[in-house]
Scaffold this motif. Structure first.
Motif, PDB file in Angstrom:
ATOM      1  N   GLU A  47       0.988  -1.160   0.121  1.00  0.00           N
ATOM      2  CA  GLU A  47      -0.131   0.024   0.112  1.00  0.00           C
ATOM      3  C   GLU A  47       0.944   1.363   0.105  1.00  0.00           C
ATOM      4  OE1 GLU A  47      -3.911   1.211   2.610  1.00  0.00           O
ATOM      5  OE2 GLU A  47      -2.041   0.917   3.884  1.00  0.00           O
ATOM      6  N   GLU A  48       0.493   2.196  -0.920  1.00  0.00           N
ATOM      7  CA  GLU A  48       1.241   3.421  -0.600  1.00  0.00           C
ATOM      8  C   GLU A  48       0.842   4.331   0.469  1.00  0.00           C
ATOM      9  OE1 GLU A  48       0.707   5.984  -4.241  1.00  0.00           O
ATOM     10  OE2 GLU A  48       0.687   4.197  -5.541  1.00  0.00           O
ATOM     11  N   ALA A  49       1.694   4.932   1.156  1.00  0.00           N
ATOM     12  CA  ALA A  49       1.340   5.486   2.588  1.00  0.00           C
ATOM     13  C   ALA A  49       0.263   6.650   2.287  1.00  0.00           C
ATOM     14  CB  ALA A  49       2.629   6.308   2.706  1.00  0.00           C
ATOM     15  N   ALA A  50       0.448   7.358   1.293  1.00  0.00           N
ATOM     16  CA  ALA A  50      -0.985   8.230   1.033  1.00  0.00           C
ATOM     17  C   ALA A  50      -2.306   7.440   0.904  1.00  0.00           C
ATOM     18  CB  ALA A  50      -1.048   9.219  -0.350  1.00  0.00           C
ATOM     19  N   HIS A  51      -2.366   6.367   0.487  1.00  0.00           N
ATOM     20  CA  HIS A  51      -3.389   5.617   0.397  1.00  0.00           C
ATOM     21  C   HIS A  51      -4.002   5.159   1.728  1.00  0.00           C
ATOM     22  CE1 HIS A  51      -3.100   4.697  -4.299  1.00  0.00           C
ATOM     23  NE2 HIS A  51      -3.281   5.849  -3.881  1.00  0.00           N
ATOM     24  N   ALA A  52      -2.689   5.030   2.464  1.00  0.00           N
ATOM     25  CA  ALA A  52      -3.057   4.459   3.881  1.00  0.00           C
ATOM     26  C   ALA A  52      -3.768   5.660   4.764  1.00  0.00           C
ATOM     27  CB  ALA A  52      -1.856   3.904   4.774  1.00  0.00           C
ATOM     28  N   VAL A  53      -3.410   6.915   4.452  1.00  0.00           N
ATOM     29  CA  VAL A  53      -3.942   8.086   5.145  1.00  0.00           C
ATOM     30  C   VAL A  53      -5.465   8.059   4.787  1.00  0.00           C
ATOM     31  CG1 VAL A  53      -3.999  10.564   5.291  1.00  0.00           C
ATOM     32  CG2 VAL A  53      -1.604   9.335   5.495  1.00  0.00           C
ATOM     33  N   VAL A  54      -5.742   7.849   3.835  1.00  0.00           N
ATOM     34  CA  VAL A  54      -6.996   7.980   3.274  1.00  0.00           C
ATOM     35  C   VAL A  54      -7.808   6.897   3.850  1.00  0.00           C
ATOM     36  CG1 VAL A  54      -8.581   7.809   1.401  1.00  0.00           C
ATOM     37  CG2 VAL A  54      -6.569   9.033   1.184  1.00  0.00           C
ATOM     38  N   ARG A  55      -7.363   5.503   3.794  1.00  0.00           N
ATOM     39  CA  ARG A  55      -7.901   4.495   4.331  1.00  0.00           C
ATOM     40  C   ARG A  55      -8.243   4.595   5.939  1.00  0.00           C
ATOM     41  NH1 ARG A  55      -5.748   0.796   7.239  1.00  0.00           N
ATOM     42  NH2 ARG A  55      -3.601   1.103   6.298  1.00  0.00           N
ATOM     43  N   GLU A  56      -7.226   5.090   6.533  1.00  0.00           N
ATOM     44  CA  GLU A  56      -7.169   5.226   8.048  1.00  0.00           C
ATOM     45  C   GLU A  56      -8.377   6.408   8.495  1.00  0.00           C
ATOM     46  OE1 GLU A  56      -6.107   3.830  10.518  1.00  0.00           O
ATOM     47  OE2 GLU A  56      -4.702   2.298   9.613  1.00  0.00           O
ATOM     48  N   MET A  57      -8.187   7.301   7.568  1.00  0.00           N
ATOM     49  CA  MET A  57      -9.569   8.505   8.275  1.00  0.00           C
ATOM     50  C   MET A  57     -10.751   8.156   8.073  1.00  0.00           C
ATOM     51  SD  MET A  57      -7.822  11.135   9.286  1.00  0.00           S
ATOM     52  CE  MET A  57      -8.787  12.479   9.234  1.00  0.00           C
ATOM     53  N   HIS A  58     -10.811   7.013   6.663  1.00  0.00           N
ATOM     54  CA  HIS A  58     -12.200   6.458   6.494  1.00  0.00           C
ATOM     55  C   HIS A  58     -12.692   5.689   7.592  1.00  0.00           C
ATOM     56  CE1 HIS A  58     -15.209   4.083   4.576  1.00  0.00           C
ATOM     57  NE2 HIS A  58     -15.907   5.374   4.115  1.00  0.00           N
ATOM     58  N   GLU A  59     -11.599   4.712   7.938  1.00  0.00           N
ATOM     59  CA  GLU A  59     -11.930   3.632   8.985  1.00  0.00           C
ATOM     60  C   GLU A  59     -12.272   4.405  10.451  1.00  0.00           C
ATOM     61  OE1 GLU A  59      -9.106   0.067   7.136  1.00  0.00           O
ATOM     62  OE2 GLU A  59      -8.420   1.150   8.871  1.00  0.00           O
ATOM     63  N   GLU A  60     -11.582   5.149  10.627  1.00  0.00           N
ATOM     64  CA  GLU A  60     -11.425   6.089  11.926  1.00  0.00           C
ATOM     65  C   GLU A  60     -12.755   6.792  12.023  1.00  0.00           C
ATOM     66  OE1 GLU A  60      -7.546   7.206  13.038  1.00  0.00           O
ATOM     67  OE2 GLU A  60      -6.791   5.085  13.194  1.00  0.00           O
ATOM     68  N   LEU A  61     -13.008   7.624  11.028  1.00  0.00           N
ATOM     69  CA  LEU A  61     -13.906   8.701  11.156  1.00  0.00           C
ATOM     70  C   LEU A  61     -15.067   8.554  10.156  1.00  0.00           C
ATOM     71  CD1 LEU A  61     -11.776  12.007  11.832  1.00  0.00           C
ATOM     72  CD2 LEU A  61     -13.644  11.179  13.065  1.00  0.00           C
ATOM     73  N   GLY A  62     -15.122   7.850   9.186  1.00  0.00           N
ATOM     74  CA  GLY A  62     -15.932   7.603   8.112  1.00  0.00           C
ATOM     75  C   GLY A  62     -15.942   8.801   7.238  1.00  0.00           C
ATOM     76  N   VAL A  63     -14.711   9.417   7.074  1.00  0.00           N
ATOM     77  CA  VAL A  63     -14.767  10.618   6.168  1.00  0.00           C
ATOM     78  C   VAL A  63     -13.762  10.521   5.094  1.00  0.00           C
ATOM     79  CG1 VAL A  63     -12.726  11.831   7.613  1.00  0.00           C
ATOM     80  CG2 VAL A  63     -14.438  13.204   6.540  1.00  0.00           C
ATOM     81  N   ALA A  64     -14.062  11.113   3.947  1.00  0.00           N
ATOM     82  CA  ALA A  64     -13.360  10.998   2.658  1.00  0.00           C
ATOM     83  C   ALA A  64     -12.059  12.071   2.704  1.00  0.00           C
ATOM     84  CB  ALA A  64     -14.215  11.214   1.432  1.00  0.00           C
ATOM     85  N   THR A  65     -11.036  11.856   2.541  1.00  0.00           N
ATOM     86  CA  THR A  65      -9.731  12.698   2.676  1.00  0.00           C
ATOM     87  C   THR A  65      -9.282  12.790   1.425  1.00  0.00           C
ATOM     88  OG1 THR A  65      -9.772  11.806   4.837  1.00  0.00           O
ATOM     89  CG2 THR A  65      -7.834  13.030   3.990  1.00  0.00           C
ATOM     90  N   THR A  66      -8.643  13.905   1.107  1.00  0.00           N
ATOM     91  CA  THR A  66      -8.030  14.220  -0.116  1.00  0.00           C
ATOM     92  C   THR A  66      -6.422  14.418   0.270  1.00  0.00           C
ATOM     93  OG1 THR A  66      -9.792  15.073  -1.352  1.00  0.00           O
ATOM     94  CG2 THR A  66      -7.595  15.557  -1.988  1.00  0.00           C
ATOM     95  N   VAL A  67      -5.519  13.670  -0.177  1.00  0.00           N
ATOM     96  CA  VAL A  67      -4.280  13.929   0.219  1.00  0.00           C
ATOM     97  C   VAL A  67      -3.423  15.194  -0.781  1.00  0.00           C
ATOM     98  CG1 VAL A  67      -1.879  13.037   0.244  1.00  0.00           C
ATOM     99  CG2 VAL A  67      -3.844  11.772   1.122  1.00  0.00           C
ATOM    100  N   ASP A  68      -3.093  16.189  -0.071  1.00  0.00           N
ATOM    101  CA  ASP A  68      -2.574  17.386  -0.678  1.00  0.00           C
ATOM    102  C   ASP A  68      -1.063  17.364  -0.983  1.00  0.00           C
ATOM    103  OD1 ASP A  68      -5.139  18.197  -0.786  1.00  0.00           O
ATOM    104  OD2 ASP A  68      -4.991  19.228   1.177  1.00  0.00           O
TER     105      ASP A  68
END
Length: 156
Positions: A47-68
């Motif tokens: 997994e790419e680290a940027a994808h891990a951030v998006v996954r973690e934010m979705h798993e923990e908060l249910g929020v879609a995140t955009t990596v900038d």
């Protein structure tokens, strides 16, 4: 997840979300902990680290995140659970959707990680030096505006 024991150390590869709204930054803690950190988690194999951030934010908060973009590359050495840790962290600037309840900087937000209840709260960046925030370099680094990627090595 990329986390394993080698010699006397626990090694972790961590991806971290740096969400800023105006003068506020989003931090979190396990409900029973006394210290704060930036949200994120361990990167999975392949997994790419940027994808891990998006996954973690979705798993923990249910929020879609955009990596900038990548802000910090961090080598973090600390004690945890009676064992020395060597952590490599990629800290990404992220954006949250304007219509998400999580962007309300005036209230706490609750998330879950496995069986652990997580508390998310927005803190004024100017108040970070007084906060029990780890890794400790964040108390100053998150108050500054950044251009380019910065490298930090943190002990303790």
């Amino acid at each position: 997840m990329i986390s394993f024991d080698i010699a006397q150390y626990r090694f972790d590869l961590r991806a971290v979300a740096v969400a800023v709204r105006g003068d506020y930054v989003l931090l979190h803690r396990v409900e029973t902990d006394t210290f704060w950190s930036l949200p994120g988690g361990r990167v999975e194999v392949g997994e790419e680290a940027a994808h891990a951030v998006v996954r973690e934010m979705h798993e923990e908060l249910g929020v879609a995140t955009t990596v900038d973009g990548l802000l910090f590359a961090v080598e973090n050495f600390f004690e945890g659970d009676g064992k020395p840790h060597h952590e490599i962290g990629f800290y990404f600037a992220v954006s949250l959707p304007d219509d998400s309840p999580v962007v309300d900087v005036k209230r706490e937000h609750i998330g879950m990680e496995s069986t652990h209840r997580l508390v998310f709260r927005w803190f004024r960046r100017q108040d970070l030096p007084e906060l029990d925030l780890y890794p400790a370099f964040l108390r100053k680094a998150l108050q500054e505006d950044h251009s380019g990627i910065r490298h930090f090595v943190q002990y303790g």
